[in-house]
Design a protein around this motif. Structure first.
Motif, PDB file in Angstrom:
ATOM      1  N   SER A  93      -7.229   3.396 -26.829  1.00 63.98           N
ATOM      2  CA  SER A  93      -6.941   4.346 -25.767  1.00 63.98           C
ATOM      3  C   SER A  93      -8.234   4.608 -25.006  1.00 63.98           C
ATOM      4  O   SER A  93      -9.258   4.940 -25.605  1.00 63.98           O
ATOM      5  N   ARG A  96     -12.710  11.289 -22.889  1.00 64.00           N
ATOM      6  CA  ARG A  96     -13.558  10.644 -23.883  1.00 64.00           C
ATOM      7  C   ARG A  96     -14.320   9.497 -23.246  1.00 64.00           C
ATOM      8  O   ARG A  96     -13.738   8.632 -22.592  1.00 64.00           O
ATOM      9  N   ILE A 141     -10.981   4.962 -27.935  1.00 60.01           N
ATOM     10  CA  ILE A 141     -10.485   5.320 -29.262  1.00 60.01           C
ATOM     11  C   ILE A 141      -9.800   4.081 -29.817  1.00 60.01           C
ATOM     12  O   ILE A 141      -8.978   3.463 -29.138  1.00 60.01           O
ATOM     13  N   ALA A 184      -6.133   6.638 -35.335  1.00 58.84           N
ATOM     14  CA  ALA A 184      -7.037   7.400 -34.473  1.00 58.84           C
ATOM     15  C   ALA A 184      -6.379   7.687 -33.121  1.00 58.84           C
ATOM     16  O   ALA A 184      -6.469   8.807 -32.591  1.00 58.84           O
ATOM     17  N   LYS A 241      -3.556  10.367 -33.587  1.00 56.46           N
ATOM     18  CA  LYS A 241      -4.095  11.721 -33.728  1.00 56.46           C
ATOM     19  C   LYS A 241      -4.619  12.252 -32.401  1.00 56.46           C
ATOM     20  O   LYS A 241      -4.453  13.429 -32.068  1.00 56.46           O
ATOM     21  N   PHE A 242      -5.254  11.376 -31.630  1.00 60.61           N
ATOM     22  CA  PHE A 242      -5.758  11.789 -30.315  1.00 60.61           C
ATOM     23  C   PHE A 242      -4.596  12.207 -29.415  1.00 60.61           C
ATOM     24  O   PHE A 242      -4.665  13.240 -28.732  1.00 60.61           O
ATOM     25  N   LEU A 280      -3.701  15.680 -27.543  1.00 63.96           N
ATOM     26  CA  LEU A 280      -3.550  15.703 -26.093  1.00 63.96           C
ATOM     27  C   LEU A 280      -2.267  16.422 -25.682  1.00 63.96           C
ATOM     28  O   LEU A 280      -2.241  17.137 -24.673  1.00 63.96           O
TER      29      LEU A 280
END
Length: 320
Positions: free
Chosen positions: A211, A222, A226, A231, A234-235, A239
């Motif tokens: 991502s 970011r 990612i 990962a 979870k991001f 969001l």
């Protein structure tokens, strides 16, 4: 220096240019990855057409393509210097479905050439490699025609194309998914993210999913990609989690629409007909492999203009 104002175009000469405008825009967008820069390049080409000795232009289409390509090559050289000081990750400017700047999307090669993934990959090529790849892959120009446009030999053009093609192919060894299936997966993906279903998100993502986000230093994003299904899941959960600070940042609670951008599935995020984000989702038979989030407001002006002028139905969901 040519004074363009002293060399008016006849109605026929204007028509010649306007007949080529859509194709020129489509070429410029693929070369530059920016709709606004593409518009500037086409306008510059128009001024050069106005200042040219048009009676001695045997093939206007070829002349215009050559001029536009060289204008874009000059822009690419200066753009590389600007990218070195760009805040965070640079992503292409998204273009929504129906925009003529997308150009032809009939073949898999044409769709690939305008996808977020390939436009990002093309940034790694030299300007000449990028030009050869775009003209050959998306518009079907022969090596002889491209060599004439770039002022190189046909043999050199063929070698340049092979290098560019190998680079893009090495990074893009995934099969297409039909559009209906892809959109269904994206809608399911969106629902899972909104509901906080981490495990379902992981199942929908490939193991090596990534991502990336481009805020241009104006919207928090970011800086580094990612990587990995868990990962990314979870991001995304974070969001989509409601928060007052998020509503304050964007000016309300967004509506999300599953639609198409750059010839591929995308989620358009809207507040009061203003596009505040475009999430381009790369779907393969193995799952969602990449998410490209464009939230830089400078790169959403054209998308907002197009969105507000079109019918788009009911949103897939509201968030926050």
């Amino acid at each position: 220096m040519v004074d363009y104002r002293t060399m008016p175009l006849s109605p026929d000469e204007v028509e010649v240019f306007e007949h080529s405008r859509a194709r020129l825009e489509a070429i410029a967008y693929r070369l530059l990855g920016s709709a606004s820069d593409a518009e500037d390049a086409v306008q510059d080409t128009f001024l050069r057409w106005q200042g040219a000795d048009r009676e001695h232009v045997e093939t206007p289409e070829a002349w215009l393509t050559k001029v536009l390509t060289n204008v874009c090559l000059n822009q690419l050289t200066s753009a590389r210097a600007r990218r070195e000081t760009y805040v965070g990750t640079w992503l292409p400017e998204p273009v929504l479905a129906g925009d003529r700047m997308l150009g032809p999307l009939d073949t898999a090669e044409q769709r690939e050439s305008v996808s977020m993934a390939v436009l990002t990959l093309l940034e790694r090529l030299s300007p000449n490699e990028r030009a050869v790849y775009v003209l050959r892959e998306a518009f079907g120009y022969s090596h002889g025609e491209i060599a004439e446009i770039l002022g190189i030999t046909e043999s050199n053009c063929q070698q340049t194309y092979r290098r560019a093609k190998q680079h893009v192919t090495a990074e893009r060894a995934r099969a297409e998914v039909d559009r209906a299936t892809a959109r269904k997966i994206v809608a399911e993906f969106l629902t899972a993210a909104n509901n906080g279903e981490i495990q379902r998100l992981v199942e929908l993502l490939t193991d090596d999913a990534t991502s990336t986000a481009d805020g241009g230093g104006k919207i928090p994003a970011r800086a580094a990609p990612i990587v990995g299904a868990l990962a990314v899941a979870k991001f995304l959960r974070g969001l989509f989690r409601p928060a007052d600070v998020k509503r304050d940042l964007v000016g309300g609670s967004p509506a999300m629409y599953v639609t198409t951008a750059n010839g591929a599935p995308a989620v358009v995020v809207v507040i009061d007909d203003r596009v505040i984000g475009v999430m381009s989702v790369e779907v393969t038979p193995e799952g969602v492999t990449a998410i490209h989030n464009q939230v830089n407001p400078d790169k959403l002006v054209r998308a907002t203009r197009q969105w507000s002028a079109s019918e788009h139905g009911e949103p897939t969901l509201h968030v926050w």
